[in-house]
Design a protein around this motif. Structure first.
Motif, short mmCIF file in Angstrom:
data_model
loop_
_atom_site.label_atom_id
_atom_site.label_comp_id
_atom_site.label_asym_id
_atom_site.label_seq_id
_atom_site.Cartn_x
_atom_site.Cartn_y
_atom_site.Cartn_z
N LYS A 20 -67.52 -54.55 50.72
CA LYS A 20 -66.76 -55.71 51.15
C LYS A 20 -65.34 -55.60 50.63
CE LYS A 20 -70.83 -58.71 50.97
NZ LYS A 20 -71.47 -59.84 50.30
N SER A 21 -64.42 -56.30 51.28
CA SER A 21 -63.04 -56.30 50.86
C SER A 21 -62.90 -56.90 49.48
CB SER A 21 -62.29 -57.16 51.78
OG SER A 21 -61.44 -56.72 52.42
N THR A 22 -62.18 -56.25 48.63
CA THR A 22 -61.99 -56.77 47.27
C THR A 22 -60.69 -56.23 46.70
OG1 THR A 22 -62.98 -56.92 45.09
CG2 THR A 22 -63.28 -54.86 46.21
N GLU A 23 -60.09 -56.97 45.81
CA GLU A 23 -58.89 -56.50 45.13
C GLU A 23 -59.31 -55.52 44.05
OE1 GLU A 23 -56.62 -59.70 43.65
OE2 GLU A 23 -56.31 -60.63 45.59
N THR A 24 -58.64 -54.36 43.99
CA THR A 24 -59.01 -53.35 43.01
C THR A 24 -57.82 -52.99 42.14
OG1 THR A 24 -58.51 -51.65 44.65
CG2 THR A 24 -60.80 -52.34 44.47
N VAL A 25 -58.13 -52.49 40.96
CA VAL A 25 -57.11 -52.10 40.01
C VAL A 25 -56.60 -50.73 40.39
CG1 VAL A 25 -56.64 -51.64 37.58
CG2 VAL A 25 -58.27 -53.42 38.23
N THR A 26 -55.30 -50.51 40.34
CA THR A 26 -54.72 -49.21 40.67
C THR A 26 -53.81 -48.76 39.53
OG1 THR A 26 -52.95 -50.34 41.88
CG2 THR A 26 -54.85 -49.57 43.15
N THR A 27 -54.33 -48.76 38.33
CA THR A 27 -53.55 -48.32 37.18
C THR A 27 -53.40 -46.81 37.24
OG1 THR A 27 -55.61 -48.23 35.94
CG2 THR A 27 -54.29 -50.21 35.72
N PRO A 28 -52.34 -46.26 36.59
CA PRO A 28 -52.16 -44.82 36.57
C PRO A 28 -53.38 -44.12 35.97
CG PRO A 28 -50.20 -45.94 35.75
CD PRO A 28 -51.26 -46.98 35.89
N VAL A 29 -53.78 -43.01 36.58
CA VAL A 29 -54.95 -42.28 36.11
C VAL A 29 -54.58 -41.45 34.90
CG1 VAL A 29 -56.68 -40.56 36.71
CG2 VAL A 29 -55.90 -42.21 38.43
N LEU A 48 -66.07 -48.80 36.55
CA LEU A 48 -66.79 -49.58 37.57
C LEU A 48 -66.59 -51.07 37.34
CD1 LEU A 48 -70.15 -47.58 37.76
CD2 LEU A 48 -68.35 -47.68 39.50
N GLN A 49 -66.65 -51.50 36.09
CA GLN A 49 -66.47 -52.91 35.81
C GLN A 49 -65.05 -53.37 36.10
OE1 GLN A 49 -67.87 -53.40 31.78
NE2 GLN A 49 -69.98 -52.93 32.31
N GLN A 50 -64.09 -52.45 35.94
CA GLN A 50 -62.69 -52.78 36.26
C GLN A 50 -62.38 -52.58 37.74
OE1 GLN A 50 -60.53 -50.08 33.73
NE2 GLN A 50 -61.56 -50.81 31.88
N GLN A 51 -63.31 -51.93 38.46
CA GLN A 51 -63.10 -51.54 39.86
C GLN A 51 -61.81 -50.73 40.02
OE1 GLN A 51 -63.67 -54.99 42.49
NE2 GLN A 51 -65.79 -54.31 42.68
N ASP A 52 -61.65 -49.77 39.12
CA ASP A 52 -60.48 -48.90 39.13
C ASP A 52 -60.75 -47.72 40.08
OD1 ASP A 52 -58.32 -47.28 38.63
OD2 ASP A 52 -58.26 -47.73 36.49
N VAL A 53 -60.45 -47.93 41.33
CA VAL A 53 -60.79 -46.96 42.37
C VAL A 53 -60.07 -45.64 42.17
CG1 VAL A 53 -60.82 -46.52 44.85
CG2 VAL A 53 -61.20 -48.82 44.00
N ILE A 90 -68.53 -42.38 48.70
CA ILE A 90 -69.24 -42.44 47.42
C ILE A 90 -68.84 -43.68 46.64
CG2 ILE A 90 -69.31 -41.39 45.12
CD1 ILE A 90 -69.50 -38.67 46.53
N PHE A 91 -67.55 -43.93 46.50
CA PHE A 91 -67.12 -45.01 45.61
C PHE A 91 -67.12 -46.38 46.26
CE2 PHE A 91 -65.43 -41.16 43.59
CZ PHE A 91 -66.18 -41.24 42.43
N ASN A 92 -67.19 -46.41 47.59
CA ASN A 92 -67.36 -47.69 48.26
C ASN A 92 -68.73 -48.30 47.94
OD1 ASN A 92 -64.88 -47.89 49.41
ND2 ASN A 92 -65.50 -47.27 51.45
N LEU A 93 -69.67 -47.47 47.49
CA LEU A 93 -70.97 -47.99 47.08
C LEU A 93 -70.83 -49.00 45.95
CD1 LEU A 93 -73.06 -44.68 46.96
CD2 LEU A 93 -73.32 -46.51 48.62
N PHE A 94 -69.76 -48.88 45.18
CA PHE A 94 -69.60 -49.70 43.99
C PHE A 94 -68.60 -50.84 44.14
CE2 PHE A 94 -70.89 -45.52 42.43
CZ PHE A 94 -71.92 -45.85 41.56
#
Length: 370
Positions: A20-29, A48-53, A90-94
């Motif tokens: 589903k659509s969600t806001e995700t964190v995009t911090t520098p890797v 995963l808890q931070q949803q850092d895609v 793979i990561f859309n599963l989460f």
């Protein structure tokens, strides 16, 4: 496969994961040096808890996909950006919103590979995903939503198999049109044609594992555009083939098929069959079937496995009252009130179950006086 079909295949597979659509964190890797698999798993849990895609995708390696298929073949099916498509799938599963992911366990696959189990808890229920991890590089090479039959990489490669069918003699090729039709119709949210393509399957084709897997993914969408007729037929066909997946449990309960719901839970993979939430689900169903002693036993097992899972105490309380084990019921109330700060007066109890006999009992009256 033409460009249109490439887009449809990828978009379909992303949608089928249930993301589903969600806001995700995009911090520098940032680069992390891991000492062991457990440390890696704890890092993944935090991401995963931070949803850092972005950070999660940086941990992905396409090595497994390359071992299973030639790069040129994958690229012909999914386009030049196939690696990104695999990682997204793979990561859309989460990435469902309002889901709390937690590390559960790790098991050895071979000397170089482990599979790590994560559980997602939400108001709508629970979800299990296993990540396949290369121990040498500390990279994620695959993910398996355990409600489905195939991992993400294997399923995507099945799509490639369909595209490269060379002979009608293979069962996989005989089901090619229906498979593509189901994917395309799902990507367009076209329930009428989903049902049409499903009905075109022969009994032999319906029993093919990759066809079963696709239908499980479709049912797991719980989408209102899927015709109820389709959902009912799929459930009936899986029941007939004796291959009910555990993810059908909720639908079976909605239909009042509690015995079949238990059978579906019993079909879950071994690595999650004794997980606390699975035991809890079975305990609740046995309670509905008035088998309160089994419900109590399973609730105790769930509590032993995960002492802070409050729902287990609630199911235990209801079954204990129904079984007239008032000492156990009172002990459970004490735990709920003292450990979880849940106040259970007579009105709150009466909303769960008929409690007249329990409230009038000596055990309850003496406890409330003290």
């Amino acid at each position: 496969m033409n460009n249109t079909l490439k887009i449809i295949a990828v978009l379909s597979l992303l949608a089928i994961t249930g993301c589903k659509s969600t806001e995700t964190v995009t911090t520098p890797v940032q680069q992390v040096n891991y000492q062991n698999v457990f440390q890696f798993n704890m890092h993944v849990e935090a991401l995963l808890q931070q949803q850092d895609v972005a950070a999660l995708k940086a941990l992905y390696s396409s090595n497994k996909a390359l071992k299973l298929r030639q790069p040129s073949r994958i690229e012909k099916t999914f386009g030049a950006n196939w690696q990104q498509a695999y990682a997204n799938s793979i990561f859309n599963l989460f990435m469902e919103s309002q889901v709390f992911w937690s590390y559960q366990s790790t098991r050895q696959l071979d000397k170089n590979t482990v599979r790590t189990l994560f559980r997602g808890d939400s108001d709508d229920g629970f979800h299990f995903v296993e990540l396949e991890i290369d121990k040498n590089s500390f990279k994620i090479i695959d993910a398996h939503d355990l409600s489905t039959m195939y991992s993400t990489t294997v399923f995507l490669n099945r799509v490639s198999d369909i595209e490269f069918c060379q002979t009608d003699a293979k069962p996989v090729c005989q089901a090619e049109d229906a498979f593509k039709g189901l994917l395309m119709s799902a990507s367009n949210k076209d329930g009428v044609n989903v049902l049409k393509h499903y009905d075109s399957l022969s009994a032999e084709q319906m029993a093919l594992p990759f066809i079963q897997d696709l239908n499980i993914r479709l049912i797991s969408l719980h989408s209102n555009w899927l015709p109820k007729t389709f959902v009912t037929r799929v459930i009936n066909d899986f029941t007939r083939m004796d291959t009910l997946p555990y993810s059908f449990e909720g639908l079976l309960i909605e239909q009042g098929k509690l015995e079949l719901a238990l059978k579906a839970l019993d079909s879950a993979p071994l690595q999650i069959r004794d997980n606390s939430v699975m035991l809890l689900e079975k305990a609740a169903i046995y309670g509905e079937l008035n088998n309160h002693k089994t419900s109590i036993k399973l609730s105790h097992q769930a509590i032993f496995n995960e002492p802070n899972l409050v729902e287990s105490y609630v199911v235990l309380l209801v079954s204990a009252i129904a079984d007239k084990d008032f000492k156990l019921a009172m002990a459970t109330i004490n735990v709920l009130e003292k450990r979880f700060a849940i106040e259970l007066d007579e009105q709150a109890l009466s909303e769960m179950i008929s409690t007249d006999e329990f409230v009038a009992s000596e055990v309850y009256q003496q406890s409330r006086k003290s």
